[in-house]
Design a protein around this motif. Structure first.
Motif, PDB file in Angstrom:
ATOM      1  N   LEU A 290       0.848  -1.200   0.000  1.00 51.79           N
ATOM      2  CA  LEU A 290       0.000   0.000   0.000  1.00 51.79           C
ATOM      3  C   LEU A 290       0.880   1.245   0.000  1.00 51.79           C
TER       4      LEU A 290
ATOM      5  N   GLN B  77     -15.787  -1.487  -1.069  1.00 51.09           N
ATOM      6  CA  GLN B  77     -14.467  -0.941  -1.406  1.00 51.09           C
ATOM      7  C   GLN B  77     -13.371  -1.477  -0.483  1.00 51.09           C
ATOM      8  N   LEU B  78     -13.623  -1.478   0.823  1.00 58.09           N
ATOM      9  CA  LEU B  78     -12.605  -1.953   1.757  1.00 58.09           C
ATOM     10  C   LEU B  78     -12.357  -3.451   1.572  1.00 58.09           C
TER      11      LEU B  78
ATOM     12  N   SER C 152      -3.876  -4.966   0.196  1.00 60.49           N
ATOM     13  CA  SER C 152      -3.457  -3.644   0.675  1.00 60.49           C
ATOM     14  C   SER C 152      -3.480  -3.529   2.192  1.00 60.49           C
ATOM     15  N   TRP C 153      -4.344  -4.310   2.842  1.00 64.33           N
ATOM     16  CA  TRP C 153      -4.520  -4.199   4.299  1.00 64.33           C
ATOM     17  C   TRP C 153      -4.480  -5.571   4.952  1.00 64.33           C
TER      18      TRP C 153
ATOM     19  N   ASP D 261      -0.181   4.406  -1.212  1.00 63.79           N
ATOM     20  CA  ASP D 261      -0.931   5.657  -1.117  1.00 63.79           C
ATOM     21  C   ASP D 261      -0.388   6.456   0.074  1.00 63.79           C
TER      22      ASP D 261
ATOM     23  N   GLU E 263      -7.109  -7.512  -2.333  1.00 66.31           N
ATOM     24  CA  GLU E 263      -5.967  -7.288  -3.222  1.00 66.31           C
ATOM     25  C   GLU E 263      -4.652  -7.189  -2.446  1.00 66.31           C
TER      26      GLU E 263
ATOM     27  N   GLU F  56     -10.043  -3.873  -1.244  1.00 66.88           N
ATOM     28  CA  GLU F  56      -8.670  -3.482  -0.918  1.00 66.88           C
ATOM     29  C   GLU F  56      -7.978  -4.555  -0.073  1.00 66.88           C
TER      30      GLU F  56
ATOM     31  N   TRP G 169     -14.705   4.326   3.282  1.00 64.25           N
ATOM     32  CA  TRP G 169     -14.796   3.432   2.134  1.00 64.25           C
ATOM     33  C   TRP G 169     -16.258   3.219   1.796  1.00 64.25           C
TER      34      TRP G 169
END
Length: 199
Positions: free
Chosen positions: A30, A146-147, A155-156, A32, A153, A150, A142
């Motif tokens: 992540l 959406q969360l 990211s978290w 961003d 994928e 993420e 989010w």
């Protein structure tokens, strides 16, 4: 807003629940700048989306400069924290009750003794009822699905939170400390260098 259905997310062999009180820990992937190396406390999760605050981004702005009376009540350091990129002109207060049976006016539970406190509540009504209070400028939000996307994928990481995570005196090492206490492979990430090229 309480979760009607709590989505379950599978990551790195673990199944974690996206629900209020859980932590989102930014994965190395992540990038961003709003969220790199961040730890986010989830405050609300339901079918419409999710909302949380970044726990490890103190700002240089003293609470006394913006919300005078609350400076005496907030946990040290007595500064605003950057809760996220949404609604940065507003403020959210996360509080921990001293006694679960003694909630002041304006307190809304999130999980256990942890909750949100309405900053329009007169300060004198909360004195003596809180074990900790932290004020966040802005939040992370989010939309529906959406969360979950993420997290899927990579990211978290979704992990359980501890009360001390929210009110740490120095949140600099919060990311590493949260990762270090996780089981199995997740704990290995705590030892990664800031610059992966140094590995």
């Amino acid at each position: 807003m309480r979760p009607a259905a709590c989505p379950h997310v599978r990551h790195s062999g673990l199944v974690s629940e996206l629900r209020a009180g859980m932590l989102l820990v930014a994965a190395p992937a992540l990038l961003d700048p709003n969220f790199a190396d961040s730890v986010v406390l989830l405050l609300d999760v339901d079918d419409g989306g999710a909302l949380g605050v970044v726990l490890n981004r103190p700002s240089p702005v003293a609470v006394s400069e913006v919300l005078g009376g609350w400076a005496e009540v907030v946990a040290e350091p007595e500064v605003l924290f950057q809760g996220g990129p949404v609604g940065a002109e507003g403020a959210l207060a996360v509080a921990m009750l001293s006694d679960a049976d003694d909630a002041p006016v304006g307190f809304r539970p999130v999980e256990g003794r942890l909750g949100l406190l309405d900053l329009d509540t007169p300060v004198e009504l909360v004195e003596g009822t809180l074990q900790g209070l932290r004020i966040f400028a802005g939040y992370a939000g989010w939309g529906a699905g959406q969360l979950e996307a993420e997290v899927d994928e990579g990211s978290w990481y979704v992990v359980p939170g501890e009360a001390g995570d929210v009110f740490r005196l120095d949140p600099t090492d919060l990311w590493r400390d949260v990762m270090r206490r996780q089981p199995g492979e997740l704990a290995w990430h705590a030892t990664r260098p800031v610059d992966p090229d140094l590995n």
